[in-house]
Design a protein around this motif. Structure first.
Motif, PDB file in Angstrom:
ATOM      1  N   LEU A 155     -74.479-104.399 -58.682  1.00  0.00           N
ATOM      2  CA  LEU A 155     -73.169-105.031 -58.869  1.00  0.00           C
ATOM      3  C   LEU A 155     -73.134-106.434 -58.288  1.00  0.00           C
ATOM      4  O   LEU A 155     -72.501-107.325 -58.838  1.00  0.00           O
ATOM      5  CB  LEU A 155     -72.071-104.178 -58.220  1.00  0.00           C
ATOM      6  CG  LEU A 155     -71.751-102.866 -58.908  1.00  0.00           C
ATOM      7  CD1 LEU A 155     -70.923-101.975 -57.991  1.00  0.00           C
ATOM      8  CD2 LEU A 155     -71.048-103.108 -60.229  1.00  0.00           C
ATOM      9  N   LEU A 195     -71.231-103.300 -66.701  1.00  0.00           N
ATOM     10  CA  LEU A 195     -71.864-102.241 -65.909  1.00  0.00           C
ATOM     11  C   LEU A 195     -73.160-101.772 -66.559  1.00  0.00           C
ATOM     12  O   LEU A 195     -74.193-101.648 -65.890  1.00  0.00           O
ATOM     13  CB  LEU A 195     -70.903-101.064 -65.720  1.00  0.00           C
ATOM     14  CG  LEU A 195     -69.688-101.311 -64.823  1.00  0.00           C
ATOM     15  CD1 LEU A 195     -68.741-100.124 -64.869  1.00  0.00           C
ATOM     16  CD2 LEU A 195     -70.106-101.627 -63.396  1.00  0.00           C
ATOM     17  N   GLU A 213     -76.404 -99.119 -56.455  1.00  0.00           N
ATOM     18  CA  GLU A 213     -75.261 -99.589 -57.252  1.00  0.00           C
ATOM     19  C   GLU A 213     -74.746-100.917 -56.711  1.00  0.00           C
ATOM     20  O   GLU A 213     -74.478-101.845 -57.474  1.00  0.00           O
ATOM     21  CB  GLU A 213     -74.124 -98.552 -57.233  1.00  0.00           C
ATOM     22  CG  GLU A 213     -74.377 -97.328 -58.062  1.00  0.00           C
ATOM     23  CD  GLU A 213     -73.321 -96.248 -57.873  1.00  0.00           C
ATOM     24  OE1 GLU A 213     -73.020 -95.568 -58.865  1.00  0.00           O
ATOM     25  OE2 GLU A 213     -72.803 -96.086 -56.749  1.00  0.00           O
TER      26      GLU A 213
END
Length: 144
Positions: free
Chosen positions: A129, A40, A125
């Motif tokens: 990802l 992450l 995000e």
């Protein structure tokens, strides 16, 4: 695992073993979580912030094939199998020094705000990802 999006190596810590020197079974999640957090961070995605929230687990599963002893090298491989509206499902594999699967499984995390309520994964995000994962792993309609 064919195309992991993240790999992380380490050595089984003595503190993670029982009195016989074998790694105690829940500690595999500690190594997987460390790899997940590194993945992450490498993508610029929030891991946890008291003001912004984080990604608590809502489901985990693991199968164990081979034991580890204190001092054994390992490698965690991570893959994203699904990104939903507010959740992400990771697949993981933990290899021993011979490259054999010692453990494998999955975990589903939900993006939550600072009070623990689910929130939608933002477009930014999601983009970060999805970088490097196959389109088959992406949720087709964004549903959970």
């Amino acid at each position: 695992m064919e195309n992991p999006i993240h790999r992380q190596a380490g050595v089984i810590a003595f503190a993670d073993t029982d009195a016989s020197g074998w790694m105690h079974f829940p500690n595999v999640f500690k190594y997987v979580e460390a790899a997940e957090h590194a993945c992450l961070r490498s993508r610029g995605v929030l891991v946890f912030d008291r003001a912004e929230g984080g990604w608590p687990r809502v489901k985990v599963g693991c199968e164990y094939k081979r034991p580890f002893l204190a001092g054994d090298p390992y490698e965690v491989l991570l893959e994203i199998s699904n990104i939903g509206a507010s959740s992400i499902t990771w697949e993981f594999q933990v290899l021993n020094a011979a490259g054999e699967t010692a453990a494998f499984g999955s975990m589903t995390n939900v993006r939550v705000n600072h009070v623990g309520r689910p929130v939608l994964i933002t477009g930014e995000e999601r983009s970060r990802l999805e970088r490097g994962i196959h389109s088959a792993a992406r949720s087709a309609d964004g549903a959970e």
